[in-house]
Design a protein around this motif. Structure first.
Motif, PDB file in Angstrom:
ATOM      1  N   PRO A  67       3.937 -40.123   9.655  1.00  0.00           N
ATOM      2  CA  PRO A  67       3.609 -38.818   9.064  1.00  0.00           C
ATOM      3  C   PRO A  67       3.135 -37.824  10.122  1.00  0.00           C
ATOM      4  CG  PRO A  67       2.638 -40.578   7.772  1.00  0.00           C
ATOM      5  CD  PRO A  67       3.185 -41.210   9.002  1.00  0.00           C
TER       6      PRO A  67
ATOM      7  N   ALA B  11       5.037 -34.339  10.980  1.00  0.00           N
ATOM      8  CA  ALA B  11       4.316 -33.082  10.765  1.00  0.00           C
ATOM      9  C   ALA B  11       4.189 -32.261  12.043  1.00  0.00           C
ATOM     10  CB  ALA B  11       2.925 -33.378  10.190  1.00  0.00           C
TER      11      ALA B  11
ATOM     12  N   TYR C  99      10.165 -47.763   9.084  1.00  0.00           N
ATOM     13  CA  TYR C  99      10.031 -47.927   7.635  1.00  0.00           C
ATOM     14  C   TYR C  99       9.913 -46.613   6.841  1.00  0.00           C
ATOM     15  CZ  TYR C  99       8.274 -49.404   3.129  1.00  0.00           C
ATOM     16  OH  TYR C  99       8.103 -49.577   1.788  1.00  0.00           O
ATOM     17  N   LEU C 100       8.934 -45.780   7.180  1.00  0.00           N
ATOM     18  CA  LEU C 100       8.729 -44.561   6.380  1.00  0.00           C
ATOM     19  C   LEU C 100       9.941 -43.638   6.470  1.00  0.00           C
ATOM     20  CD1 LEU C 100       7.093 -42.618   4.644  1.00  0.00           C
ATOM     21  CD2 LEU C 100       5.998 -41.771   6.723  1.00  0.00           C
TER      22      LEU C 100
ATOM     23  N   LEU D 157      12.416 -42.213   3.574  1.00  0.00           N
ATOM     24  CA  LEU D 157      12.569 -40.777   3.319  1.00  0.00           C
ATOM     25  C   LEU D 157      14.020 -40.330   3.403  1.00  0.00           C
ATOM     26  CD1 LEU D 157       9.558 -39.258   5.306  1.00  0.00           C
ATOM     27  CD2 LEU D 157       9.807 -39.379   2.836  1.00  0.00           C
TER      28      LEU D 157
ATOM     29  N   ASP E 140      15.447 -46.406  -2.210  1.00  0.00           N
ATOM     30  CA  ASP E 140      14.037 -46.212  -1.909  1.00  0.00           C
ATOM     31  C   ASP E 140      13.175 -46.832  -3.007  1.00  0.00           C
ATOM     32  OD1 ASP E 140      12.039 -43.698  -2.909  1.00  0.00           O
ATOM     33  OD2 ASP E 140      11.628 -44.651  -0.989  1.00  0.00           O
ATOM     34  N   ARG E 141      13.603 -46.694  -4.233  1.00  0.00           N
ATOM     35  CA  ARG E 141      12.826 -47.267  -5.340  1.00  0.00           C
ATOM     36  C   ARG E 141      12.891 -48.792  -5.308  1.00  0.00           C
ATOM     37  NH1 ARG E 141      15.241 -43.924 -10.195  1.00  0.00           N
ATOM     38  NH2 ARG E 141      13.548 -44.734 -11.478  1.00  0.00           N
TER      39      ARG E 141
ATOM     40  N   TRP F 208       8.521 -42.137 -11.062  1.00  0.00           N
ATOM     41  CA  TRP F 208       9.653 -42.291 -10.151  1.00  0.00           C
ATOM     42  C   TRP F 208       9.711 -43.674  -9.534  1.00  0.00           C
ATOM     43  CZ3 TRP F 208      14.186 -40.908  -9.452  1.00  0.00           C
ATOM     44  CH2 TRP F 208      14.838 -41.141  -8.254  1.00  0.00           C
ATOM     45  N   ILE F 209       8.593 -44.135  -9.034  1.00  0.00           N
ATOM     46  CA  ILE F 209       8.613 -45.400  -8.293  1.00  0.00           C
ATOM     47  C   ILE F 209       8.116 -46.553  -9.156  1.00  0.00           C
ATOM     48  CG2 ILE F 209       7.677 -46.634  -6.297  1.00  0.00           C
ATOM     49  CD1 ILE F 209       7.784 -44.057  -4.741  1.00  0.00           C
TER      50      ILE F 209
ATOM     51  N   ARG G 119      -2.921 -35.333   4.116  1.00  0.00           N
ATOM     52  CA  ARG G 119      -3.034 -35.351   5.588  1.00  0.00           C
ATOM     53  C   ARG G 119      -1.758 -34.799   6.223  1.00  0.00           C
ATOM     54  NH1 ARG G 119      -1.386 -39.664   9.022  1.00  0.00           N
ATOM     55  NH2 ARG G 119      -2.148 -39.368  11.133  1.00  0.00           N
ATOM     56  N   TYR G 120      -0.610 -35.247   5.693  1.00  0.00           N
ATOM     57  CA  TYR G 120       0.669 -34.761   6.229  1.00  0.00           C
ATOM     58  C   TYR G 120       0.762 -33.241   6.088  1.00  0.00           C
ATOM     59  CZ  TYR G 120       5.579 -33.420   5.874  1.00  0.00           C
ATOM     60  OH  TYR G 120       6.768 -32.741   5.998  1.00  0.00           O
TER      61      TYR G 120
ATOM     62  N   GLN H  44       6.290 -26.227  -0.407  1.00  0.00           N
ATOM     63  CA  GLN H  44       6.106 -27.552  -1.019  1.00  0.00           C
ATOM     64  C   GLN H  44       4.982 -27.523  -2.056  1.00  0.00           C
ATOM     65  OE1 GLN H  44       7.059 -31.039   0.855  1.00  0.00           O
ATOM     66  NE2 GLN H  44       7.401 -30.198   2.874  1.00  0.00           N
TER      67      GLN H  44
ATOM     68  N   TRP I 269      12.653 -31.909  -4.945  1.00  0.00           N
ATOM     69  CA  TRP I 269      12.248 -32.041  -3.555  1.00  0.00           C
ATOM     70  C   TRP I 269      10.849 -32.614  -3.400  1.00  0.00           C
ATOM     71  CZ3 TRP I 269      13.846 -32.977   0.933  1.00  0.00           C
ATOM     72  CH2 TRP I 269      15.174 -32.717   1.214  1.00  0.00           C
TER      73      TRP I 269
ATOM     74  N   ARG J 100       9.838 -35.094  -4.570  1.00  0.00           N
ATOM     75  CA  ARG J 100       9.911 -36.553  -4.468  1.00  0.00           C
ATOM     76  C   ARG J 100       9.748 -37.004  -3.017  1.00  0.00           C
ATOM     77  NH1 ARG J 100      15.807 -35.926  -5.527  1.00  0.00           N
ATOM     78  NH2 ARG J 100      16.761 -36.020  -3.487  1.00  0.00           N
ATOM     79  N   GLN J 101      10.084 -36.107  -2.050  1.00  0.00           N
ATOM     80  CA  GLN J 101       9.894 -36.485  -0.648  1.00  0.00           C
ATOM     81  C   GLN J 101       8.403 -36.688  -0.356  1.00  0.00           C
ATOM     82  OE1 GLN J 101      12.688 -37.668   0.196  1.00  0.00           O
ATOM     83  NE2 GLN J 101      13.027 -36.679   2.150  1.00  0.00           N
TER      84      GLN J 101
ATOM     85  N   ARG K 103       7.487 -40.024  -1.849  1.00  0.00           N
ATOM     86  CA  ARG K 103       7.923 -41.123  -0.981  1.00  0.00           C
ATOM     87  C   ARG K 103       7.020 -41.226   0.235  1.00  0.00           C
ATOM     88  NH1 ARG K 103      14.213 -39.802  -0.118  1.00  0.00           N
ATOM     89  NH2 ARG K 103      14.999 -41.568  -1.262  1.00  0.00           N
ATOM     90  N   LEU K 104       6.672 -40.070   0.792  1.00  0.00           N
ATOM     91  CA  LEU K 104       5.840 -40.083   1.992  1.00  0.00           C
ATOM     92  C   LEU K 104       4.484 -40.709   1.691  1.00  0.00           C
ATOM     93  CD1 LEU K 104       5.649 -37.618   4.798  1.00  0.00           C
ATOM     94  CD2 LEU K 104       3.508 -38.165   3.696  1.00  0.00           C
TER      95      LEU K 104
ATOM     96  N   TRP L 274       3.624 -42.700  -0.710  1.00  0.00           N
ATOM     97  CA  TRP L 274       3.729 -44.103  -1.106  1.00  0.00           C
ATOM     98  C   TRP L 274       4.008 -45.005   0.094  1.00  0.00           C
ATOM     99  CZ3 TRP L 274       3.691 -46.004  -6.284  1.00  0.00           C
ATOM    100  CH2 TRP L 274       3.942 -47.369  -6.392  1.00  0.00           C
ATOM    101  N   HIS L 275       5.026 -44.640   0.895  1.00  0.00           N
ATOM    102  CA  HIS L 275       5.465 -45.541   1.966  1.00  0.00           C
ATOM    103  C   HIS L 275       4.632 -45.411   3.242  1.00  0.00           C
ATOM    104  CE1 HIS L 275       8.823 -46.960  -0.361  1.00  0.00           C
ATOM    105  NE2 HIS L 275       9.137 -45.719  -0.662  1.00  0.00           N
ATOM    106  N   ALA L 276       3.788 -44.378   3.326  1.00  0.00           N
ATOM    107  CA  ALA L 276       2.891 -44.279   4.482  1.00  0.00           C
ATOM    108  C   ALA L 276       1.677 -45.179   4.299  1.00  0.00           C
ATOM    109  CB  ALA L 276       2.445 -42.834   4.694  1.00  0.00           C
TER     110      ALA L 276
ATOM    111  N   THR M  80       1.698 -51.135   2.376  1.00  0.00           N
ATOM    112  CA  THR M  80       3.120 -51.165   2.009  1.00  0.00           C
ATOM    113  C   THR M  80       3.960 -51.452   3.246  1.00  0.00           C
ATOM    114  OG1 THR M  80       2.626 -49.468   0.374  1.00  0.00           O
ATOM    115  CG2 THR M  80       4.941 -49.872   0.811  1.00  0.00           C
ATOM    116  N   ARG M  81       3.600 -50.788   4.354  1.00  0.00           N
ATOM    117  CA  ARG M  81       4.351 -51.005   5.592  1.00  0.00           C
ATOM    118  C   ARG M  81       4.230 -52.473   6.031  1.00  0.00           C
ATOM    119  NH1 ARG M  81       6.169 -47.891   9.610  1.00  0.00           N
ATOM    120  NH2 ARG M  81       5.084 -46.053   8.851  1.00  0.00           N
TER     121      ARG M  81
END
Lengths: 513, 184
Positions: A51, A55, A301-302, A306, A313-314, B62-63, B81-82, B94, B141, B143-144, B147-148, B150-152, B156-157
């Protein structure tokens, strides 16, 4: 209070075009100041934090969109521009493209262009990716291509001491990627160029056919900056350069026109055993097909989540370890120069959300057809390489498990808006060069028509897509443009920079890996 | 009620309410001010609390309705944070899309997105927001951001098997290997 910067040359943008131009100016002994909107990020500043990288290194945090919000446009926003976040895979301009450009008045003599590529490649240490840097999915793709009797080619890339970490798109924290921030920019600085990061140029001031100043903003302080030079070089890229011309009312009837791109989207496949495709370079092998290129491109991964089709993705969210079994390959196809960079009409209404230029482009039918054909081929390659299922690049999950299923792609992707994750990292055009005084923004000498002392040297000069990853071509063209910008022929060889130093230390003459 | 009829009725009500807009606009400004104040107290840098609810509601639909391994709090903070690190107008866009997403269901005579039942949210995402070229498709949009966030999530990683590399001994080995290649 307005801060004033003075130099003989002012270069706006430090990406592939601006960095080469700044170096050649500094080498010629010319005082030059380089203005860059983004920050100067050194390898030591980078960390494995997706991220944060998205950014801070990308324009709009990686969420720059086309006007109708249908496609992402990835561009770098830092010293070194898009080269810093690219995979630095290097292609020379196809001969057919060079001839097409020449027919429209953008003459790049074959011998001169080849010599320019030679010099640029020596600085970037361009070489074929060694087998031990490939990620494990490359082997499966090569197997699939071989099974179908097709050629698997290995990318050439610009690096020195690459460890194959697979994080090229997050900036190289090992300093091994020879992007502009590791080569041309420090080489220019050593010769006296001044790089000013964090300054956004808003407007070009023109008086009697000459640029007299640039009006900019120091983004950290929010204060105005005025830049005065004898000559100005605009090199902000295919969106920022036309934007600057439009904001300044320069050639407003044609600035931003004939924009093109290499459009692409990923296709994902699952393999029965864990591939761990993140262990190795993101891009390793490719295959050229009719009107499109199939390029291996696996993300951490991220970024993977994306950029993938929504449904996949789901699936990954429900079963994260699935990532170890998945890999992705992009299909890249050039669009005709039918796009346009525009300033939104309603930008005054919502300046915090809308006050920036946008690329007004859709996926043309010719490009969609080429992409769908390439996706069908790619699905067969995946299956021949041992994939258990291939996911169509659609908004919902559609699995292709047998070669017979591949025919479904025609119907699934009949509408270009049905392609999920569509975007480009290669916007081009918008300030096209040509010999038509009423159509083209730039003269064949890279000069903005109607302005004596203003040049453009970046991806926006291309009258159409170069059809391959354009980084190397932007640098080579910038190298050739120095004849007009600097006023003298570029050097026949460049004997400095990290690759040269290493070659000299090892007593070698070629790329060193 | 059929979807098109719902939309038609909603737009008719919107048109009938035109005389009330001069009153509604100051009320909206007051609401925005209150949200900004609550943002400060909630510790977010960019997101308003209502946007955080929209993000959670979107992710549930969504997820999956279960939170990510580190919980919804970490998920929302990842997004915040992003957004706080991004420079440029896209942050405004956004954020505007998130607000629009929350209130768009009003155009189909439904409540705010975050207060709708899970099934209705899923239906809206699939049938209204993800229809290619549809009127509300730009809202997809956001949803990005989902995703960010959730997957950050670091957990999860970790579960994905992905690891940033090379570190430690592996890095030193690779360095030695590249030196060998260079000499050869």
């Amino acid at each position: 209070m307005t801060r004033e910067l003075r130099s003989r040359f002012a270069v706006v943008g430090s990406g592939a075009g601006g960095a080469v131009t700044a170096y050649l100016l500094a080498r010629a002994g010319e005082p030059v100041v380089v203005l860059e909107r983004g920050a100067w990020v050194r390898p030591a500043d980078l960390r494995p934090d997706e991220p944060h990288a998205l950014a801070t290194l990308y324009q709009d945090g990686g969420a720059q969109l086309t006007r109708d919000l249908s496609m992402t446009v990835l561009q770098g926003r830092c010293v070194g521009g898009s080269t810093v976040v690219s995979n630095v895979v290097c292609f020379r301009m196809p001969e057919a493209v060079r001839r097409r450009f020449a027919a429209g008045g953008f003459e790049l003599p074959a011998a001169d262009l080849a010599a320019a590529y030679d010099v640029v490649e020596s600085v970037l240490n361009v070489h074929e990716i060694p087998a031990d840097r490939l990620n494990p999915a490359a082997e499966r793709l090569e197997a699939g291509l071989r099974a179908l009797g097709l050629e698997a080619r290995r990318f050439r890339h610009a690096s020195l001491d690459c460890v194959g970490c697979g994080e090229c798109n997050l900036g190289c924290r090992f300093g091994a990627k020879l992007d502009a921030s590791r080569t041309w920019i420090p080489m220019a600085v050593r010769r006296g160029a001044v790089v000013v990061p964090g300054v956004a140029v808003n407007r070009v001031e023109v008086e009697r056919g000459r640029v007299v100043a640039l009006h900019a903003t120091d983004l950290a302080k929010g204060t105005p900056v005025r830049v005065v030079a004898d000559r100005y070089v605009l090199a902000g890229g295919a969106i920022a350069t036309p934007e600057l011309l439009l904001r300044s009312g320069i050639l407003a009837d044609r600035a931003g026109t004939r924009a093109s791109m290499n459009a692409g989207a990923m296709m994902v496949a699952e393999f029965p055993a864990p591939l761990d495709a993140f262990r190795g370079l993101q891009m390793g092998v490719y295959h050229e097909t009719d009107g499109a290129t199939i390029e291996q491109d696996h993300n951490p991964y991220l970024s993977f989540c994306l950029t993938q089709p929504v449904g996949v993705d789901r699936l990954a969210a429900a079963r994260p370890d699935l990532y170890r079994h998945l890999t992705s390959v992009g299909v890249l196809a050039p669009t005709p120069p039918e796009g346009r960079v525009r300033l939104p009409r309603l930008r005054a209404l919502l300046p915090r959300a809308l006050d920036r230029a946008v690329l007004d482009a859709r996926l043309p039918e010719v490009t969609r057809a080429a992409m769908v054909k390439a996706y069908a081929l790619l699905a067969r390659i995946y299956l021949a390489g041992g994939a258990t299922r291939v996911f169509a690049p659609t908004h919902e999950v559609h699995e292709l498990r047998r070669p017979d299923d591949v025919g479904r792609l025609d119907a699934l992707l009949a509408d270009p808006r049905a392609i999920s994750g569509l975007g480009t990292a290669h916007p081009q055009g918008g300030s096209p060069i040509g010999d038509d005084d009423r159509r083209d923004v730039l003269t064949p000498e890279f000069r903005v028509r109607g302005l004596d002392n203003c040049f453009v040297v970046d991806a926006s000069v291309f009258p159409a897509s170069v059809e391959v990853n354009p980084l190397l071509s932007v640098m080579a063209v910038a190298y050739l443009a120095s004849r007009h910008v600097v006023g003298r022929a570029p050097p026949a060889a460049i004997e400095e920079g990290p690759a040269h130093d290493r070659r000299r230390a090892l007593g070698l003459g070629a790329a060193v890996g | 009620m059929p979807e098109r009829l719902r939309t038609a009725v909603a737009f008719a009500l919107l048109a009938l309410s035109l005389p009330l807009w001069p009153v509604a606009l100051p009320a909206t400004a007051l609401w925005a001010r209150r949200e900004r104040r609550r943002r400060r107290s909630s510790g977010y840098a960019v997101l308003w609390p209502s946007m955080a609810r929209t993000l959670v509601a979107h992710a549930e639909a969504w997820i999956g309705s279960a939170p990510p391994p580190s919980g919804w709090g970490v998920y929302v903070r990842n997004v915040d944070r992003y957004l706080s690190l991004v420079r440029g107008p896209s942050v405004g866009l956004q954020v505007a899309l998130l607000v629009a997403m929350e209130y768009a269901p009003l155009l189909t005579l439904r409540g705010r997105f975050s207060r709708l039942p899970l099934g209705t949210r899923r239906h809206l995402l699939a049938r209204r927001y993800l229809v290619p070229g549809g009127l509300l498709s730009p809202l997809a949009w956001s949803r990005q951001l989902v995703r960010l966030g959730w997957h950050a999530d670091p957990e999860t990683r970790r579960r994905s098997g992905h690891a940033f590399r090379p570190e430690g001994r592996e890095r030193r080995t690779l360095r030695a290997r590249t030196a060998t290649v260079a000499v050869a």
